[in-house]
Scaffold this active site. Structure first.
Site, PDB file in Angstrom:
ATOM      1  N   GLU A  19      91.102  14.687  71.385  1.00 49.37           N
ATOM      2  CA  GLU A  19      92.556  14.676  71.351  1.00 49.37           C
ATOM      3  C   GLU A  19      93.130  16.067  71.613  1.00 49.37           C
ATOM      4  O   GLU A  19      94.153  16.229  72.287  1.00 49.37           O
ATOM      5  CB  GLU A  19      93.065  14.161  69.999  1.00 49.37           C
ATOM      6  CG  GLU A  19      92.714  12.706  69.717  1.00 49.37           C
ATOM      7  CD  GLU A  19      91.387  12.561  68.992  1.00 49.37           C
ATOM      8  OE1 GLU A  19      90.536  13.486  69.090  1.00 49.37           O
ATOM      9  OE2 GLU A  19      91.191  11.526  68.340  1.00 49.37           O
TER      10      GLU A  19
ATOM     11  N   PRO B 147      74.338  18.918  71.172  1.00 50.52           N
ATOM     12  CA  PRO B 147      74.807  18.021  70.105  1.00 50.52           C
ATOM     13  C   PRO B 147      76.312  18.085  69.951  1.00 50.52           C
ATOM     14  O   PRO B 147      76.938  19.148  70.145  1.00 50.52           O
ATOM     15  CB  PRO B 147      74.093  18.551  68.861  1.00 50.52           C
ATOM     16  CG  PRO B 147      73.805  19.981  69.163  1.00 50.52           C
ATOM     17  CD  PRO B 147      73.591  20.067  70.649  1.00 50.52           C
TER      18      PRO B 147
ATOM     19  N   GLU C 197      80.423  25.363  75.179  1.00 53.90           N
ATOM     20  CA  GLU C 197      79.659  25.706  76.371  1.00 53.90           C
ATOM     21  C   GLU C 197      79.235  24.488  77.182  1.00 53.90           C
ATOM     22  O   GLU C 197      78.422  24.615  78.100  1.00 53.90           O
ATOM     23  CB  GLU C 197      78.421  26.515  75.987  1.00 53.90           C
ATOM     24  CG  GLU C 197      78.720  27.900  75.479  1.00 53.90           C
ATOM     25  CD  GLU C 197      77.485  28.778  75.460  1.00 53.90           C
ATOM     26  OE1 GLU C 197      77.504  29.828  76.123  1.00 53.90           O
ATOM     27  OE2 GLU C 197      76.497  28.414  74.799  1.00 53.90           O
TER      28      GLU C 197
ATOM     29  N   ASN D 111      83.769  11.457  76.271  1.00 55.81           N
ATOM     30  CA  ASN D 111      84.605  11.394  77.467  1.00 55.81           C
ATOM     31  C   ASN D 111      83.783  11.641  78.737  1.00 55.81           C
ATOM     32  O   ASN D 111      83.344  12.766  78.985  1.00 55.81           O
ATOM     33  CB  ASN D 111      85.720  12.432  77.354  1.00 55.81           C
ATOM     34  CG  ASN D 111      86.730  12.329  78.471  1.00 55.81           C
ATOM     35  OD1 ASN D 111      86.606  11.499  79.369  1.00 55.81           O
ATOM     36  ND2 ASN D 111      87.736  13.176  78.428  1.00 55.81           N
ATOM     37  N   PRO D 112      83.601  10.634  79.603  1.00 51.91           N
ATOM     38  CA  PRO D 112      82.813  10.841  80.825  1.00 51.91           C
ATOM     39  C   PRO D 112      83.553  11.643  81.886  1.00 51.91           C
ATOM     40  O   PRO D 112      82.928  12.144  82.829  1.00 51.91           O
ATOM     41  CB  PRO D 112      82.552   9.412  81.315  1.00 51.91           C
ATOM     42  CG  PRO D 112      83.701   8.625  80.792  1.00 51.91           C
ATOM     43  CD  PRO D 112      84.050   9.236  79.468  1.00 51.91           C
ATOM     44  N   LEU D 113      84.871  11.781  81.752  1.00 53.15           N
ATOM     45  CA  LEU D 113      85.626  12.504  82.771  1.00 53.15           C
ATOM     46  C   LEU D 113      85.314  13.995  82.761  1.00 53.15           C
ATOM     47  O   LEU D 113      85.530  14.685  83.762  1.00 53.15           O
ATOM     48  CB  LEU D 113      87.125  12.275  82.575  1.00 53.15           C
ATOM     49  CG  LEU D 113      87.594  10.839  82.778  1.00 53.15           C
ATOM     50  CD1 LEU D 113      89.083  10.719  82.493  1.00 53.15           C
ATOM     51  CD2 LEU D 113      87.287  10.347  84.187  1.00 53.15           C
TER      52      LEU D 113
END
Length: 436
Positions: free
Chosen positions: A69, A278, A319, A343-345
């Site tokens: 968010e 992670p 990073e 989030n895959p974007l």
């Protein structure tokens, strides 16, 4: 008074009483969170509404619960700042990592106009202290943080409120459906609600009893994750000739699957380097221990992924953009276990081919669009996870051209709502209270 409004008032009163009754024990709860690294000791007073430092002029308060968010909020802050150069901003979050991400990602132009605080817990007198100290001229809530006492207190003080990039799962909608009057009362406080998908819009419309539009998803408009140019150049040289794949933002229960996939891949891919980032960096030592006899290095401990290292645990914060730029393919974490995916974007913007597991309900609309564009490889539910993951990785490593075609399609999709922050900013500005 209708039965629904009466029950809503009863539930709201009960919530306020319960929160007030718990207030004496909540400081002990917060100190336990400090011990787990989930709070910052010297900033605990913020959780009780202290430490207000309101600047002069008009102040926009934005709340973003956690990392995702917070990142989606940044382009909106930039757009608001461009459209009204007199605005100041207060950003509240609920996690330590999101606070650090905000500090890292604020632009030099925006940073002097923006302050961060941790959101106070939803105790009536704590939220009253917070609101009376900051006196915001607009409250903007991102996604789904609906705290009844905070919303009620803001409403009593005449603070205009907007809920943007609003998200509600089918399960949450069903739960709210047990108290429709209470849900409608909370949503009535928002002058503007913008849903992030059409499915979310339908759920909010049903609960709010009014039309809730979907303008798009701010996650599409986030900037690419940054990377230190010198470190990127150094690692490109150090890892030259190696096949590198990434597991991004992993959650407990996934690392064992990832390490098993590495063992399956290694015989056919000499020098393979598996990078595990992670979601929560303190898990780094535990992940390294899971590697067993595999040669492992931890970035958080200052160790290097030399030629003899098979698994590199990048247990540092901020990073991920570095490793997306170095990897030949990336698994999106949170999707091999029923967390719902990350989030895959973020991978799409950096040209990294995307793999995702069967559990991606947090981003179902985005995954649907990526699959339609042939821009993601999704592992079906029910397959042996490590074998399916290893097979998908092997196919992309064997056909770099196909992987790059996937990445180009994903990158194009990730840019198709670049104007959304500006549109939302334009809708928010008229809601801000005039200077008093």
């Amino acid at each position: 008074m209708t039965p629904n409004s009466l029950s809503a008032r009863i539930l709201a009163g009960a919530w306020a009483l319960i929160a007030s009754a718990l207030a004496p024990v909540l400081p002990f709860y917060l100190r336990r969170r400090v011990a787990k690294g989930k709070e910052i000791a010297e900033r605990l007073p913020e959780r009780q509404g202290h430490a207000a430092a309101r600047p002069p002029g008009r102040l926009v308060w934005c709340h973003a619960a956690s990392n995702g968010e917070t990142l989606s909020l940044l382009p909106l802050l930039e757009a608001l700042a461009r459209q009204d150069r007199a605005l100041s901003f207060l950003v509240t979050t609920g996690t330590v990592t999101s606070a650090r991400l905000l500090e890292q990602r604020l632009s030099p132009e925006l940073a002097p106009r923006t302050q961060h605080r941790f959101l106070p817990l939803d105790v009536p007198r704590w939220v009253a202290r917070f609101l009376d100290g900051w006196r915001p001229d607009l409250a903007v809530i991102v996604e789904s943080e609906l705290w009844p006492n905070m919303l009620a207190a803001a409403g009593k003080r005449g603070v205009p409120m907007a809920l943007i990039n609003a998200r509600m799962s089918a399960r949450s909608a069903q739960s709210w459906g047990w108290a429709p009057g209470f849900a409608r009362g909370l949503l009535d406080r928002f002058a503007l609600i913008l849903a992030q998908t059409e499915a979310d819009a339908a759920r909010f419309s049903a609960l709010a009893g009014r039309d809730v539009p979907c303008w798009g998803n701010l996650k599409y408009a986030a900037p690419p994750l940054p990377a230190d140019p010198a470190e990127l150049a150094r690692l490109k040289v150090a890892w030259a000739g190696r096949l590198v794949w990434l597991s991004a933002s992993t959650h407990p229960g996934e690392d064992e699957i990832i390490l098993s996939a590495h063992r399956l891949l290694a015989p056919d891919h000499p020098g393979l380097l598996t990078v595990i980032v992670p979601r929560h960096p303190p898990r780094g030592p535990d992940i390294a221990a899971l590697a067993g006899d595999l040669p492992v290095a931890r970035r958080g401990a200052g160790q290097e992924a030399g030629a003899g290292v098979a698994v590199y645990v990048a247990d540092t914060l901020g990073e991920l953009g570095l490793f997306y730029r170095l990897a030949r393919v990336a698994l999106i974490g949170g999707s091999l276990v029923p967390h719902g995916g990350q989030n895959p974007l973020e991978a799409a913007r950096l040209g990294c081919p995307i793999l995702i597991g069967p559990h991606h309900f947090n981003f179902s609309e985005i995954i649907t669009r990526l699959r339609a564009a042939h821009a993601v490889v999704a592992t079906p539910d029910g397959q042996v996870a490590a074998e399916a993951l290893a097979g998908n990785i092997a196919r992309i490593l064997a056909d770099p051209a196909a992987g790059q075609a996937m990445a180009r399609a994903a990158a194009a999709l990730a840019q198709d709502q670049a104007d959304l922050p500006g549109r939302i900013a334009t809708a928010l500005l008229p809601l801000i209270r005039p200077a008093r």
